[in-house]
Design a protein around this motif. Structure first.
Motif, PDB file in Angstrom:
ATOM      1  N   MET A  29      -5.645   3.128  -7.334  1.00 47.64           N
ATOM      2  CA  MET A  29      -4.445   3.232  -6.501  1.00 47.64           C
ATOM      3  C   MET A  29      -3.141   3.040  -7.273  1.00 47.64           C
ATOM      4  O   MET A  29      -2.080   3.228  -6.718  1.00 47.64           O
ATOM      5  CB  MET A  29      -4.525   2.198  -5.370  1.00 47.64           C
ATOM      6  N   ASP A  30      -3.226   2.642  -8.531  1.00 57.18           N
ATOM      7  CA  ASP A  30      -1.993   2.457  -9.302  1.00 57.18           C
ATOM      8  C   ASP A  30      -2.236   2.876 -10.746  1.00 57.18           C
ATOM      9  O   ASP A  30      -3.378   3.036 -11.179  1.00 57.18           O
ATOM     10  CB  ASP A  30      -1.517   0.997  -9.225  1.00 57.18           C
ATOM     11  N   GLN A  31      -1.160   3.059 -11.484  1.00 56.12           N
ATOM     12  CA  GLN A  31      -1.259   3.570 -12.847  1.00 56.12           C
ATOM     13  C   GLN A  31      -2.002   2.607 -13.767  1.00 56.12           C
ATOM     14  O   GLN A  31      -2.776   3.042 -14.623  1.00 56.12           O
ATOM     15  CB  GLN A  31       0.135   3.871 -13.410  1.00 56.12           C
ATOM     16  N   THR A  32      -1.801   1.328 -13.594  1.00 53.96           N
ATOM     17  CA  THR A  32      -2.506   0.358 -14.441  1.00 53.96           C
ATOM     18  C   THR A  32      -4.005   0.501 -14.266  1.00 53.96           C
ATOM     19  O   THR A  32      -4.754   0.531 -15.245  1.00 53.96           O
ATOM     20  CB  THR A  32      -2.060  -1.083 -14.099  1.00 53.96           C
ATOM     21  N   THR A  33      -4.453   0.622 -13.033  1.00 52.09           N
ATOM     22  CA  THR A  33      -5.883   0.783 -12.772  1.00 52.09           C
ATOM     23  C   THR A  33      -6.377   2.105 -13.339  1.00 52.09           C
ATOM     24  O   THR A  33      -7.461   2.169 -13.925  1.00 52.09           O
ATOM     25  CB  THR A  33      -6.174   0.687 -11.260  1.00 52.09           C
ATOM     26  N   MET A  34      -5.587   3.163 -13.189  1.00 54.25           N
ATOM     27  CA  MET A  34      -5.975   4.463 -13.741  1.00 54.25           C
ATOM     28  C   MET A  34      -6.140   4.370 -15.257  1.00 54.25           C
ATOM     29  O   MET A  34      -7.102   4.905 -15.815  1.00 54.25           O
ATOM     30  CB  MET A  34      -4.932   5.525 -13.399  1.00 54.25           C
ATOM     31  N   ASN A  35      -5.214   3.697 -15.914  1.00 56.45           N
ATOM     32  CA  ASN A  35      -5.288   3.531 -17.369  1.00 56.45           C
ATOM     33  C   ASN A  35      -6.530   2.730 -17.752  1.00 56.45           C
ATOM     34  O   ASN A  35      -7.240   3.086 -18.697  1.00 56.45           O
ATOM     35  CB  ASN A  35      -4.038   2.834 -17.901  1.00 56.45           C
ATOM     36  N   GLN A  36      -6.798   1.643 -17.020  1.00 58.50           N
ATOM     37  CA  GLN A  36      -7.967   0.820 -17.312  1.00 58.50           C
ATOM     38  C   GLN A  36      -9.257   1.601 -17.098  1.00 58.50           C
ATOM     39  O   GLN A  36     -10.197   1.498 -17.880  1.00 58.50           O
ATOM     40  CB  GLN A  36      -7.959  -0.439 -16.444  1.00 58.50           C
ATOM     41  N   CYS A  37      -9.312   2.381 -16.037  1.00 55.90           N
ATOM     42  CA  CYS A  37     -10.514   3.163 -15.728  1.00 55.90           C
ATOM     43  C   CYS A  37     -10.740   4.241 -16.778  1.00 55.90           C
ATOM     44  O   CYS A  37     -11.880   4.479 -17.200  1.00 55.90           O
ATOM     45  CB  CYS A  37     -10.414   3.762 -14.338  1.00 55.90           C
ATOM     46  N   ALA A  38      -9.679   4.900 -17.211  1.00 55.43           N
ATOM     47  CA  ALA A  38      -9.797   5.927 -18.247  1.00 55.43           C
ATOM     48  C   ALA A  38     -10.287   5.296 -19.550  1.00 55.43           C
ATOM     49  O   ALA A  38     -11.138   5.858 -20.243  1.00 55.43           O
ATOM     50  CB  ALA A  38      -8.455   6.627 -18.457  1.00 55.43           C
ATOM     51  N   SER A  39      -9.773   4.126 -19.855  1.00 53.79           N
ATOM     52  CA  SER A  39     -10.194   3.413 -21.063  1.00 53.79           C
ATOM     53  C   SER A  39     -11.659   2.998 -20.977  1.00 53.79           C
ATOM     54  O   SER A  39     -12.415   3.121 -21.950  1.00 53.79           O
ATOM     55  CB  SER A  39      -9.300   2.187 -21.264  1.00 53.79           C
ATOM     56  N   LYS A  40     -12.073   2.548 -19.805  1.00 53.22           N
ATOM     57  CA  LYS A  40     -13.462   2.139 -19.593  1.00 53.22           C
ATOM     58  C   LYS A  40     -14.407   3.341 -19.726  1.00 53.22           C
ATOM     59  O   LYS A  40     -15.469   3.246 -20.339  1.00 53.22           O
ATOM     60  CB  LYS A  40     -13.609   1.519 -18.200  1.00 53.22           C
ATOM     61  N   ALA A  41     -14.019   4.473 -19.168  1.00 46.90           N
ATOM     62  CA  ALA A  41     -14.833   5.693 -19.265  1.00 46.90           C
ATOM     63  C   ALA A  41     -14.950   6.143 -20.715  1.00 46.90           C
ATOM     64  O   ALA A  41     -16.031   6.521 -21.178  1.00 46.90           O
ATOM     65  CB  ALA A  41     -14.234   6.797 -18.402  1.00 46.90           C
ATOM     66  N   LEU A  42     -13.838   6.076 -21.440  1.00 50.00           N
ATOM     67  CA  LEU A  42     -13.849   6.461 -22.846  1.00 50.00           C
ATOM     68  C   LEU A  42     -14.756   5.537 -23.651  1.00 50.00           C
ATOM     69  O   LEU A  42     -15.517   5.997 -24.507  1.00 50.00           O
ATOM     70  CB  LEU A  42     -12.437   6.462 -23.419  1.00 50.00           C
ATOM     71  N   ALA A  43     -14.707   4.251 -23.387  1.00 45.45           N
ATOM     72  CA  ALA A  43     -15.553   3.299 -24.115  1.00 45.45           C
ATOM     73  C   ALA A  43     -17.034   3.612 -23.896  1.00 45.45           C
ATOM     74  O   ALA A  43     -17.840   3.559 -24.833  1.00 45.45           O
ATOM     75  CB  ALA A  43     -15.240   1.865 -23.687  1.00 45.45           C
ATOM     76  N   ALA A  44     -17.390   3.973 -22.670  1.00 44.09           N
ATOM     77  CA  ALA A  44     -18.784   4.323 -22.372  1.00 44.09           C
ATOM     78  C   ALA A  44     -19.186   5.604 -23.105  1.00 44.09           C
ATOM     79  O   ALA A  44     -20.284   5.687 -23.677  1.00 44.09           O
ATOM     80  CB  ALA A  44     -18.982   4.473 -20.869  1.00 44.09           C
ATOM     81  N   SER A  45     -18.309   6.594 -23.111  1.00 41.86           N
ATOM     82  CA  SER A  45     -18.598   7.852 -23.808  1.00 41.86           C
ATOM     83  C   SER A  45     -18.694   7.625 -25.311  1.00 41.86           C
ATOM     84  O   SER A  45     -19.548   8.205 -25.987  1.00 41.86           O
ATOM     85  CB  SER A  45     -17.522   8.894 -23.508  1.00 41.86           C
ATOM     86  N   ASP A  46     -17.825   6.790 -25.832  1.00 41.99           N
ATOM     87  CA  ASP A  46     -17.835   6.488 -27.260  1.00 41.99           C
ATOM     88  C   ASP A  46     -19.134   5.792 -27.652  1.00 41.99           C
ATOM     89  O   ASP A  46     -19.713   6.078 -28.702  1.00 41.99           O
ATOM     90  CB  ASP A  46     -16.616   5.633 -27.622  1.00 41.99           C
TER      91      ASP A  46
END
Length: 131
Positions: free
Chosen positions: A29-46
């Motif tokens: 619902m907010d940009q901070t959460t979007m940034n955290q979620c994108a970072s979390k997804a990237l960490a899993a892919s990495d």
């Protein structure tokens, strides 16, 4: 009849708890959460990429290991430059971190698929470079 009402009330409470327990990444619902979620997804892919890379690295010859390492290092440089280019329009904005992470994540997933194909080659398959 009272039992049915309590059952219905319990179902509503349980549904409410389940919705609250859902990951904030399901509907950020907010940009901070979007940034955290994108970072979390990237960490899993990495992590998946690193696992596939390590597995492939165990299967190749010493010359193959050196070539794989050179290739992966060059790919990382290309990936980072490509995502810097693709996200130029968001530099300085709050959405930039999420956009950059999403780009890196997409390319990382594609590289994981590419290495996975090489990792599961059958002997004699000339389309695979697993010396």
């Amino acid at each position: 009849m009272q039992t049915i009402r309590w059952g219905a009330a319990l179902a509503v409470v349980m549904t409410s708890v389940a919705v609250q327990a859902a990951s904030p990444c399901d509907n950020p619902m907010d940009q901070t959460t979007m940034n955290q979620c994108a970072s979390k997804a990237l960490a899993a892919s990495d992590k998946r990429l690193n696992d596939v890379y390590q597995s492939l690295n165990q299967k190749v010859s010493p010359e193959g290991k050196a070539a794989l390492q050179r290739s992966q290092r060059a790919w990382i440089g290309w990936r980072d430059a490509q995502c810097a280019f693709e996200t130029m329009g968001t530099v300085g904005g709050s959405v930039h971190a999420a956009m950059y992470a999403a780009c890196v994540d997409e390319l990382t997933q594609a590289q994981t698929k590419r290495l996975s194909r090489m990792n599961s080659c059958q002997e004699g398959d000339l389309s695979c470079a697993t010396p």
